[in-house]
Design an enzyme around this catalytic site. Structure first.
Site, mmCIF file in Angstrom:
data_model
loop_
_atom_site.group_PDB
_atom_site.id
_atom_site.type_symbol
_atom_site.label_atom_id
_atom_site.label_comp_id
_atom_site.label_asym_id
_atom_site.label_seq_id
_atom_site.Cartn_x
_atom_site.Cartn_y
_atom_site.Cartn_z
ATOM 1 N N ASP A 111 -18.068 -20.357 -9.527
ATOM 2 C CA ASP A 111 -18.902 -21.161 -8.617
ATOM 3 C C ASP A 111 -20.380 -21.204 -9.004
ATOM 4 O O ASP A 111 -21.261 -21.227 -8.133
ATOM 5 C CB ASP A 111 -18.724 -20.673 -7.182
ATOM 6 C CG ASP A 111 -17.413 -21.182 -6.604
ATOM 7 O OD1 ASP A 111 -17.060 -22.349 -6.885
ATOM 8 O OD2 ASP A 111 -16.740 -20.424 -5.897
ATOM 9 N N ASP A 171 -11.790 -27.555 -6.667
ATOM 10 C CA ASP A 171 -13.178 -27.353 -6.236
ATOM 11 C C ASP A 171 -14.149 -27.339 -7.416
ATOM 12 O O ASP A 171 -15.317 -27.710 -7.296
ATOM 13 C CB ASP A 171 -13.342 -26.022 -5.488
ATOM 14 C CG ASP A 171 -12.181 -25.659 -4.585
ATOM 15 O OD1 ASP A 171 -11.045 -26.059 -4.881
ATOM 16 O OD2 ASP A 171 -12.394 -24.959 -3.592
HETATM 17 N N1 GLY Z 1 -14.705 -23.691 -2.910
HETATM 18 C C1 GLY Z 1 -14.104 -22.967 -1.850
HETATM 19 C C2 GLY Z 1 -13.824 -23.778 -0.645
HETATM 20 O O1 GLY Z 1 -13.946 -24.986 -0.655
HETATM 21 O O2 GLY Z 1 -13.463 -23.191 0.360
#
Ligand code: GLY
Length: 395
Positions: A111, A171
């Site tokens: 992330d 994501d």
């Molecule tokens: N990237 C983690 C979520 O969307 O919960």
């Protein structure tokens, strides 16, 4: 695969709808009050990723994936009001980002984009802050260490090269703009190549023929062959987790801003059409798109805001004669109108965030029907885009 675009069912649901500018400005004014309350609570620190009873606790910049969203909210508030107090808070936060990436604190995951694009890349783009640029470039470099071959994708979670964690998640489409940006500022194409390959791998496995999406996808560690799609935060493996679908809407448009890819635009049109076809009556999805009106399930308002940002970006690149142009325009207006009328925290005095009724991870029992900091961010970005369609992206 690149899915074909499902026809919009009940297009009359997306007929002409005007969202007055004054209403958007009023919503922003309410949002600024909540941002001010957040600053009172957190100072130069950060809100937790999810609230408890609609109040975010304060955390350090040492873990998780959410802190960049708070910095990003502050940047929007700064740009929209011109008030230096917002800028000063983010600038005061930059050393914590530098420390985090230099000392590799809480960064054993993919992330980096969520953390560093909205905070440090934005600080570089808006103020030319060199420390922030250096931190963001370190984060991009760190992200490249998670690139897996064979397979050509960025490993989402777990220790790099652990065969049991050999998977991507949808994501990550919002983490790769950090890599495109790194190539742009350094001239080193390796970041861009990894991002582009990861994008294509993701689309090839996560998009189903009906334009719904898998949340996560596993690969064979030896051969790199795709193995299976599995959900982590959705209702079941073959369902469309609402936020995953929203990442599959905005993510391709962010790649499109760097790559001018027709394929990315096609994916966007397909995933967003699927999303619009699965919205309940008030245009705000439940946490998984398998649920609809009458379901005794929480919403995920963050998905609605993320999808609106994707559609607003797409509208900048679409031909006005494309029938989907008016569908997406009216969809944004209807969804944002519903969020403003029914889902903000303005009547909850203790709430130190913006958007109620978000759901982080229902299967894991985390942040359900609460505020989640990313939904607050995307709500703010969408409002900013509505008052200023020329807003220059932090991503
Ligand atoms: N990237 C983690 C979520 O969307 O919960």
């Amino acid at each position: 695969m690149i899915p074909s675009i499902p026809p919009i069912q009940n297009p009359e649901r997306y007929s002409e709808f005007n969202l007055p500018r004054e209403k958007v400005e009023a919503a922003l004014n309410e949002a600024f009050k909540k941002v001010d309350l957040g600053i009172e609570h957190h100072g130069f620190k950060f809100p937790n990723e999810y609230s408890k009873n609609n109040v975010y606790a304060t955390i350090e910049n040492t873990s998780g994936w959410g802190n960049g969203f708070w910095s990003g909210i502050l940047w929007h508030a700064y740009q929209l009001t011109g008030d230096e107090k917002y800028k000063n808070v983010v600038i005061g936060q930059i050393p914590s980002y530098t420390k985090r990436i230099t000392e590799k604190i809480g960064v054993n995951h993919h992330d980096m984009g969520f953390l560093f694009s909205l905070s440090c890349v934005a600080a570089w783009k808006l103020c030319g802050n060199e420390e922030a640029k250096a931190a963001a470039l370190m984060a991009a470099e760190h992200l490249t260490t998670r690139y897996r071959t064979p397979g050509d994708f960025i490993q989402a979670w777990g220790n790099v090269n652990d065969p049991k964690d050999n998977r991507l998640i949808i994501d990550c489409l919002l983490n790769i703009p950090l890599l495109y940006w790194a190539s742009e500022v350094t001239g080193d194409q390796k970041y861009d190549e990894m991002a582009w390959k990861h994008f294509n791998t993701t689309i090839s496995v996560c998009c189903r023929p009906d334009a719904s999406t898998y949340h996560t996808y596993y690969f064979d560690a030896e051969t790199g062959a795709p193995v299976k799609g599995v959900t982590h935060q959705g209702a079941f493996d073959e369902s469309a987790w609402a936020r995953g679908q929203a990442w599959g809407i905005y993510g391709p448009m962010l790649t499109r801003t760097y790559k001018e890819s027709d394929g990315a635009m096609q994916v966007f049109k397909a995933t967003s059409s699927y999303f619009l076809n699965h919205l309940p009556e008030d245009y705000v999805p439940f946490w998984d798109l398998c649920f609809t009106d009458g379901a005794d399930e929480p919403r995920d308002t963050s998905s609605a805001a993320i999808a609106c940002c994707g559609m607003l970006e797409a509208l900048k690149h679409m031909d006005k004669a494309d029938p989907l142009y008016s569908i997406f325009t009216n969809a944004v207006n209807r969804i944002m109108n519903s969020l403003i009328d029914n889902y903000t925290s303005k009547d909850v005095p203790e709430a130190n965030g913006l958007l109620l009724h978000q759901t982080y991870a229902k299967p894991q029992g985390i942040g359900i029907d609460e505020m989640n900091i990313w939904g607050d961010y995307f709500y703010m970005e969408a409002l900013h885009r509505l008052v200023d369609p020329d807003w220059k992206l932090y991503w």
